[in-house]
Structure formats: structure tokens, C-alpha cells
Enzyme design. Structure first.
Site, mmCIF file in Angstrom:
data_model
loop_
_atom_site.group_PDB
_atom_site.id
_atom_site.type_symbol
_atom_site.label_atom_id
_atom_site.label_comp_id
_atom_site.label_asym_id
_atom_site.label_seq_id
_atom_site.Cartn_x
_atom_site.Cartn_y
_atom_site.Cartn_z
ATOM 1 N N SER A 159 1.342 -1.582 0.527
ATOM 2 C CA SER A 159 -0.032 -0.185 -0.179
ATOM 3 C C SER A 159 1.104 1.538 -0.284
ATOM 4 O O SER A 159 0.186 1.767 -0.464
ATOM 5 C CB SER A 159 -0.698 0.210 0.923
ATOM 6 O OG SER A 159 -2.014 -0.760 1.072
ATOM 7 N N CYS A 180 -5.264 -3.248 1.926
ATOM 8 C CA CYS A 180 -5.338 -3.180 2.475
ATOM 9 C C CYS A 180 -4.153 -3.316 3.822
ATOM 10 O O CYS A 180 -3.167 -4.484 3.683
ATOM 11 C CB CYS A 180 -5.671 -4.838 2.582
ATOM 12 S SG CYS A 180 -6.048 -5.621 4.506
ATOM 13 N N THR A 235 3.579 -3.396 15.896
ATOM 14 C CA THR A 235 3.989 -2.196 15.866
ATOM 15 C C THR A 235 2.574 -1.023 15.096
ATOM 16 O O THR A 235 1.755 -1.713 14.861
ATOM 17 C CB THR A 235 5.122 -2.219 15.742
ATOM 18 O OG1 THR A 235 4.920 -2.754 13.682
ATOM 19 C CG2 THR A 235 6.153 -3.147 16.074
ATOM 20 N N HIS A 283 3.465 0.460 12.641
ATOM 21 C CA HIS A 283 3.150 1.053 10.908
ATOM 22 C C HIS A 283 2.623 0.882 10.048
ATOM 23 O O HIS A 283 2.883 1.292 9.070
ATOM 24 C CB HIS A 283 4.162 -0.553 10.428
ATOM 25 C CG HIS A 283 3.346 -2.024 10.318
ATOM 26 N ND1 HIS A 283 3.099 -2.762 11.765
ATOM 27 C CD2 HIS A 283 2.519 -1.955 9.678
ATOM 28 C CE1 HIS A 283 2.731 -3.810 11.055
ATOM 29 N NE2 HIS A 283 1.932 -3.293 9.554
HETATM 30 N N1 RBF Z 1 1.547 -3.679 2.918
HETATM 31 C C1 RBF Z 1 -0.049 -3.268 3.032
HETATM 32 O O1 RBF Z 1 -0.148 -3.073 2.391
HETATM 33 N N2 RBF Z 1 -0.458 -3.958 4.052
HETATM 34 C C2 RBF Z 1 -0.215 -4.037 5.709
HETATM 35 O O2 RBF Z 1 -0.415 -4.776 6.174
HETATM 36 C C3 RBF Z 1 1.444 -4.208 4.938
HETATM 37 N N3 RBF Z 1 2.134 -4.414 6.595
HETATM 38 C C4 RBF Z 1 3.440 -4.265 6.345
HETATM 39 C C5 RBF Z 1 4.251 -4.527 7.608
HETATM 40 C C6 RBF Z 1 4.968 -3.809 7.720
HETATM 41 C C7 RBF Z 1 6.252 -4.315 9.532
HETATM 42 C C8 RBF Z 1 6.107 -3.613 6.544
HETATM 43 C C9 RBF Z 1 7.800 -3.134 6.806
HETATM 44 C C10 RBF Z 1 5.179 -3.453 5.563
HETATM 45 C C11 RBF Z 1 4.560 -3.646 5.570
HETATM 46 N N4 RBF Z 1 3.580 -3.622 4.105
HETATM 47 C C12 RBF Z 1 2.351 -3.312 3.702
HETATM 48 C C13 RBF Z 1 4.336 -3.307 2.898
HETATM 49 C C14 RBF Z 1 5.001 -1.774 3.068
HETATM 50 O O3 RBF Z 1 3.386 -1.295 2.232
HETATM 51 C C15 RBF Z 1 5.648 -1.297 1.504
HETATM 52 O O4 RBF Z 1 5.516 -2.161 0.504
HETATM 53 C C16 RBF Z 1 7.265 -1.863 2.331
HETATM 54 O O5 RBF Z 1 6.784 -1.037 3.587
HETATM 55 C C17 RBF Z 1 8.112 -0.988 0.770
HETATM 56 O O6 RBF Z 1 8.153 0.297 0.728
#
Ligand code: RBF
Length: 171
Positions: free
Chosen positions: A65, A89, A95, A97
Site C-alpha cells: 500500500s 489493505c 507495531t 507501522h
Molecule cells: N503493505 C500493505 O499493503 N499492507 C500491510 O498490512 C503491510 N504491512 C507491513 C508491515 C511491515 C512491518 C512492513 C515493513 C511493511 C508492510 N507493508 C504492508 C508493505 C508496505 O506497504 C511497503 O510495500 C514496504 O514497506 C516497502 O515500501
């Protein structure tokens, strides 16, 4: 709860403008793909149901996202659709994040909308757990992808209405 009371998935389809001449970009996040792909199906089917032509719907995927605004910016720049719909989503974890990601996406899409003068639709679920997400991706609270599509059609219609030459009387 507020959104459960405003489940636009059961909407009056006769009040939705015809989307036959409209163009759409859809950006789908791959994280939680079982959820985001349901959102996408609801979104895509709703656009087509209201007349959008498949060749006028351009879909791209981004890793997560957080990348939705960048993907949306690319689609806007390369394809210039009337509206860009972003589907993702972000599930709450141990944490905070999720808060950083959700805030960044909301702010990013707001900035894009204001800079481009067109709508970038926020179709991102921000549930506390997976069940809440499933409930909103074709479950008991409808499909927020459907609602994103309806919002997109309405905003495209508004943009077209306001950009059309003014009708003059008598000349
Ligand atoms: N991206 C999502 O679309 N949904 C999530 O629930 C989600 N949880 C994440 C949790 C962590 C700890 C990290 C590091 C990334 C998460 N991401 C999630 C990915 C984020 O949107 C993105 O693709 C990455 O951080 C790379 O920029």
C-alpha cells in the site's frame, strides 16, 4: 461502525452516471492479496456494470500500500485516466507501522488529487484484523471495492460536467 451504517455496496444503481466514455486507472497493492484482489474484482465489475469499457480500464499492481501513491502518479502521468482508484489493505500489527503506511497513503493521494485536479480514490482498508478486512472485501459489510468504483464514476462525471463548455442561452 460508522462505515457499517453507510454500506454503499447496496446502492441505487439508477443514480450512478453512465461510465461509457470515462477512463479509469486502478492500482492494486499485492500485500494481503486475497483481500485486495476481492476489492479489485468488486471494483472492476462495478465499473463495467455501469458502462466502462475494458479497454478504458488500466490496471497495475504495486508491492504494498505504501507504493500506491507512486503507482497512481505513474498511471496518471503515463495514461492520464479521468480517475485513479487505489486499492490496498493495511492490517494492524504488533507495531504501529500500519499507521505510518495508512497516513502516508492518505496524504499522498490527497496531494496527488490537489496537484492534478482529478480524483485519486482511497480504496484502502485499515482493519484491526483479517476478519474485519474479509467482512469489507465481499463479506457482511459489502465490498469497499464496489464503493470505490461508484465514487470514481461520480467524480469522473463531476470533472466532465465542470470541464464541459458552458451552455449559453440565445446564442
Ligand atoms: N503493505 C500493505 O499493503 N499492507 C500491510 O498490512 C503491510 N504491512 C507491513 C508491515 C511491515 C512491518 C512492513 C515493513 C511493511 C508492510 N507493508 C504492508 C508493505 C508496505 O506497504 C511497503 O510495500 C514496504 O514497506 C516497502 O515500501
Amino acid at each position: 461502525m460508522a462505515s457499517a451504517l453507510q454500506n454503499l455496496s447496496t446502492y441505487d444503481s439508477s443514480s450512478v452516471p453512465d461510465a461509457a466514455e470515462m477512463t479509469f486507472g486502478i492500482v492494486v497493492a499485492e500485500w494481503n492479496a486475497h483481500i485486495t484482489h476481492s476489492l479489485y474484482e468488486g471494483c472492476y465489475d462495478t465499473l463495467v456494470k455501469h458502462g466502462a469499457r475494458p479497454e478504458n480500464i488500466h490496471t497495475v499492481q504495486v508491492p504494498g500500500s505504501f507504493e500506491l501513491p507512486a503507482g497512481a502518479r505513474l498511471l496518471h502521468g503515463q495514461r492520464n485516466p479521468d480517475v485513479v482508484i487505489c486499492l490496498g489493505c493495511v492490517i494492524k500489527g504488533e507495531t504501529n507501522h500500519n499507521e505510518y503506511i495508512s497516513q502516508a497513503v492518505a496524504q499522498g493521494l490527497t496531494n496527488l488529487s490537489l496537484a492534478a485536479g482529478k480524483a485519486f480514490i482511497f480504496g484502502v482498508l485499515t482493519p484491526d484484523n483479517e476478519q474485519q478486512a474479509l467482512d469489507r472485501a465481499g463479506g457482511k459489510h459489502g465490498n469497499k471495492g464496489v464503493e470505490a468504483a461508484i465514487t470514481a464514476i461520480r467524480m469522473a462525471a463531476l470533472q466532465r460536467e465542470l470541464s464541459a463548455p458552458k451552455k449559453r442561452i440565445g446564442f
